[in-house]
Structure formats: C-alpha cells, structure tokens
Design a protein around this motif. Structure first.
Motif, PDB file in Angstrom:
ATOM      1  N   CYS A 210       6.895   9.017   7.526  1.00 29.02           N
ATOM      2  CA  CYS A 210       6.474   9.197   8.914  1.00 29.02           C
ATOM      3  C   CYS A 210       7.256  10.330   9.572  1.00 29.02           C
ATOM      4  CB  CYS A 210       6.692   7.908   9.707  1.00 29.02           C
ATOM      5  SG  CYS A 210       5.602   6.557   9.205  1.00 29.02           S
ATOM      6  N   PRO A 211       6.660  11.010  10.521  1.00 29.81           N
ATOM      7  CA  PRO A 211       7.364  12.095  11.230  1.00 29.81           C
ATOM      8  C   PRO A 211       8.598  11.582  11.947  1.00 29.81           C
ATOM      9  CG  PRO A 211       5.000  12.125  11.702  1.00 29.81           C
ATOM     10  CD  PRO A 211       5.274  10.837  10.987  1.00 29.81           C
ATOM     11  N   SER A 212       9.676  12.347  11.884  1.00 28.61           N
ATOM     12  CA  SER A 212      10.906  11.967  12.576  1.00 28.61           C
ATOM     13  C   SER A 212      10.639  11.784  14.069  1.00 28.61           C
ATOM     14  CB  SER A 212      11.964  13.056  12.368  1.00 28.61           C
ATOM     15  OG  SER A 212      13.141  12.756  13.079  1.00 28.61           O
ATOM     16  N   GLY A 213      11.157  10.706  14.617  1.00 32.21           N
ATOM     17  CA  GLY A 213      10.960  10.418  16.034  1.00 32.21           C
ATOM     18  C   GLY A 213       9.782   9.530  16.329  1.00 32.21           C
ATOM     19  N   SER A 214       8.903   9.321  15.350  1.00 31.30           N
ATOM     20  CA  SER A 214       7.757   8.436  15.567  1.00 31.30           C
ATOM     21  C   SER A 214       8.202   6.982  15.436  1.00 31.30           C
ATOM     22  CB  SER A 214       6.651   8.738  14.556  1.00 31.30           C
ATOM     23  OG  SER A 214       7.083   8.417  13.236  1.00 31.30           O
ATOM     24  N   VAL A 215       7.398   6.071  15.985  1.00 30.04           N
ATOM     25  CA  VAL A 215       7.739   4.649  15.931  1.00 30.04           C
ATOM     26  C   VAL A 215       7.863   4.176  14.490  1.00 30.04           C
ATOM     27  CG1 VAL A 215       6.945   2.333  16.507  1.00 30.04           C
ATOM     28  CG2 VAL A 215       6.637   4.188  18.148  1.00 30.04           C
ATOM     29  N   GLY A 216       6.963   4.616  13.627  1.00 25.49           N
ATOM     30  CA  GLY A 216       6.955   4.149  12.249  1.00 25.49           C
ATOM     31  C   GLY A 216       8.092   4.672  11.398  1.00 25.49           C
ATOM     32  N   ALA A 217       8.820   5.682  11.890  1.00 25.88           N
ATOM     33  CA  ALA A 217       9.877   6.297  11.085  1.00 25.88           C
ATOM     34  C   ALA A 217      11.182   5.518  11.118  1.00 25.88           C
ATOM     35  CB  ALA A 217      10.132   7.725  11.557  1.00 25.88           C
TER      36      ALA A 217
END
Length: 387
Positions: free
Chosen positions: A134-141
């Motif tokens: 997941c992209p850094s900073g996203s909830v899923g990360a």
C-alpha cells in the motif's frame, strides 16, 4: 437469554454492599482471553457486587464498555452475546477422535489460523492488499487488519448514553502514537464514543491507530496493560475494593522450546506485575498515614503554617483491598492463545473466570476492611493456595 453453560457450583450468596466507598473492576488486555473477565463479572453479579468504576485496556476496554453501557440486569447477557458473536462455533466434536494436550493444541492452532486468515466477524477483517504493497501514508499501509466492523458491534451492544450519563466511572487507556504519552479516556473528562474503546485496543501492527480529536492512538498495553495505578492514584482518595482481573500471569515455567519461549515472552511482556505495583502503593499509603498522624500531633500554630497546609491534601487515611484474579493458561494454549477465537476456548476461559471468582468470594476476608493496621491488603487466592 442465551444458553449459558453456567458452572455447576453453588453461586456466591447475595450480600450487602462491602464497606468501601468505591468498588472498582480493573480489566487487563489479552485478546481472546478476555472471555475470562466475562466469567468474573458473572460471579460478581450473582454475589450482588456491582462496580462503581470499570477501567480497562484493550479487550478489557471492550468488556468495560459492555458492563458500563448496559443496565445491571442485562450486563451478563450482553457480555455473553458479544462473546458468542465474535467466536467461531465448532460444528464437529473433534475431541471424539483427538485426545491429549498435543491434539488440543493442534486444534486451537487451527482456529487461530482461521482468525488470521479470515478475521473475526464483527471485530476485524484482513485487508485485501498487504500493507507492504500500500502507498505510504494510506490507511492500509499501517496495519494488517481492518477494525471498522468493531465500531458497529460496539454500537449494537453498548449504550454510550448510559456510559456518559449513568454515574458509573469509566476509564480506558491508550497511547498517543505521535508523542508516546499514555492517556486515559475517562468519562469524568471525556464524552466516551466507540472510537475511545477502539483506540484502547488498536494493537499494532495488526490493528490500525484510531484518530481522536486530531491525534492517533494505539493500544494502551504498549505502555501499561492494566489501569490499576490510574484507579489507585485517583483523587480524591476513597476507601476502595478493587478487583484486578489479569489475563497474563507473570509467574510461569522456564521455556523448553521455541513455542514456549514465545508464549513466555508474551506473558512477561503483558503481565501487570500487580504485586510490585501494590507494594509501592502500600509504602506510599504508610507515608500518608504517618503524615496524618504527625499533623494530628502538631500544635495549632504549626498546623496553619504553609508547610503543614501543603501536606494536608496527602494526609489521608483511606484503605484499599486489591483482589487479584489471574487467568492461568493451559499448556496446550501456546503463544497464539490471545487470537484463538474458537467457541470452545471462549467457554473454557469464561468458566475459569467464574470458578476463580466463586472460590475467591468464599473467603469473607477479601470483602472486609483492613483491621490489622495495614491500609492496603492484597489477595490472590490461587497463588496463596486458599482457593
């Protein structure tokens, strides 16, 4: 009412309220082991002992909300309904063809695997994409599981208007992710919502942090897995009967293999070390008594001095009974016991809490004010061999 496998023992007798200004129920974190706390509360309720204050960390925060957020006559039923809703029924009696601790452990490990792979209905679910992708900073990360189902479950089982307006003191602990400070969300200062409960149980890296008032919070167990010191240090002081319910035992055997190493690591990491805390608190109370005695002996002109006035707030003669109820796990439960959500294990944990409390309440001394000159008494009937 759900069909409950109530233990077949004579329940504690209904009794008058113990002679304390405050009855506190203090609930430690421990995931799936938290059903033990449900059994403890059932036994206390049957004995007519209702808390004035419930305080919890992680799963203890959830159980605290279920207690404070329901009428006394509905609390056991709501606790049972919650635990039945998040545990996995066993449709096949595996014990019919598997016996012994090795087999039992294998079955439990299988159910723990189900929890990890499929999540727990009404509690958490695995993310479709790995946090590593997941992209850094996203909830899923930042977590492996999504805990959004828990919010709906809490709203279904807990009346938050009751928590905020009924008069019962309520506290749950969490850690500020940004500054590392431990915070208690207490209904004496906060309007409690589902997010406060979820923050207390947001254990990384499994669960994501929860945002409250612009700050992110993780599970309070990262700093302290019990709210006992919060209860004992509260002002103004009150004569207090505190039931400290721990899900991890600080005492255990020396590990003999890697599985036992991982188990023992968790037990030491998350155990409350209540005895050390109460020893410190006992020493503090002795000093408070000594200060009160000295102030009583002072002439009036000294009592009104600035130094004496500074001491008056700490010169308090209050008494405390701390009753320890600690879950002692079975050898087969392993290091996955806190995320093994089978219905059979839930029933075993619940019954263990009920039995331990029934045996403890048979000793009238735990409910009596200290009479031996000590201002702080501690009781652990299982450790002391008196259960």
């Amino acid at each position: 009412m759900h069909d409950m496998p109530y233990p077949r023992v004579k329940p504690p007798m209904q009794r008058e309220r113990p002679p304390f200004e405050c009855i506190a129920l203090v609930l430690q974190g421990g995931g799936a082991l938290g059903a033990y706390q449900g059994g403890v509360y059932q036994a206390l309720s049957e004995a007519g002992i209702q808390p004035d204050w419930v305080a919890g960390i992680s799963i203890g925060a959830i159980n605290s909300a279920l207690i404070a957020g329901n009428a006394p006559e509905q609390r056991v039923e709501k606790l049972r309904a919650f635990w039945e809703s998040i545990t996995i029924p066993q449709h096949v009696d595996i014990s019919a063809f598997m016996h012994g601790d090795l087999a039992h452990g294998a079955v439990n490990q299988m159910y723990a695997g189900v929890s990890v792979m499929q999540g727990i209905q009404g509690f958490f679910k695995p993310r479709m994409v790995s946090p590593w992708l997941c992209p850094s900073g996203s909830v899923g990360a930042t977590s492996f599981f999504d805990t959004s189902p828990l919010k709906s479950t809490l709203e279904r089982f807990v009346d938050f208007d009751r928590i905020n307006n009924d008069g019962m003191r309520f506290s749950v602990g969490a850690v500020n992710v940004r500054n590392g400070n431990f915070v208690y969300f207490d209904n004496a200062r906060y309007t409690i919502a589902p997010e406060h409960i979820m923050a207390s149980g947001a254990l990384p890296p499994g669960f994501p942090p929860v945002e409250i008032e612009g700050e992110l919070y993780w599970d309070g167990g990262l700093v302290s897995n019990t709210p006992l010191e919060w209860v004992l240090s509260s002002l103004p002081q009150k004569d207090t009967l505190a039931f400290q319910v721990d899900l991890w035992s600080a005492r255990g055997s020396v590990p003999r293999d890697m599985s036992q190493v991982l188990t023992r690591q968790k037990e030491i990491q998350y155990s409350s070390r209540t005895r050390a805390s109460t020893d410190r608190f006992r020493a503090l109370q002795k000093r408070r008594y000594a200060i009160a005695n000295l102030l009583d002996k002072m002439p009036d002109e000294l009592k009104s001095s600035p130094d004496a006035q500074l001491l008056h707030p700490v010169a308090v003669r209050k008494v405390y009974n701390i009753v320890e109820l600690i879950y002692h796990s079975q050898d087969y439960e392993g290091d996955f016991k806190d995320y093994e959500f089978s219905r059979a294990s839930m029933e075993n944990h619940w019954q263990a809490g009920y039995y331990d409390t029934v045996r403890t309440l048979r000793h009238e001394s735990v409910l009596k004010r200290p009479e031996n000159g000590e201002s702080v008494q501690t009781f652990d009937m299982s450790r002391d061999g008196k259960g």
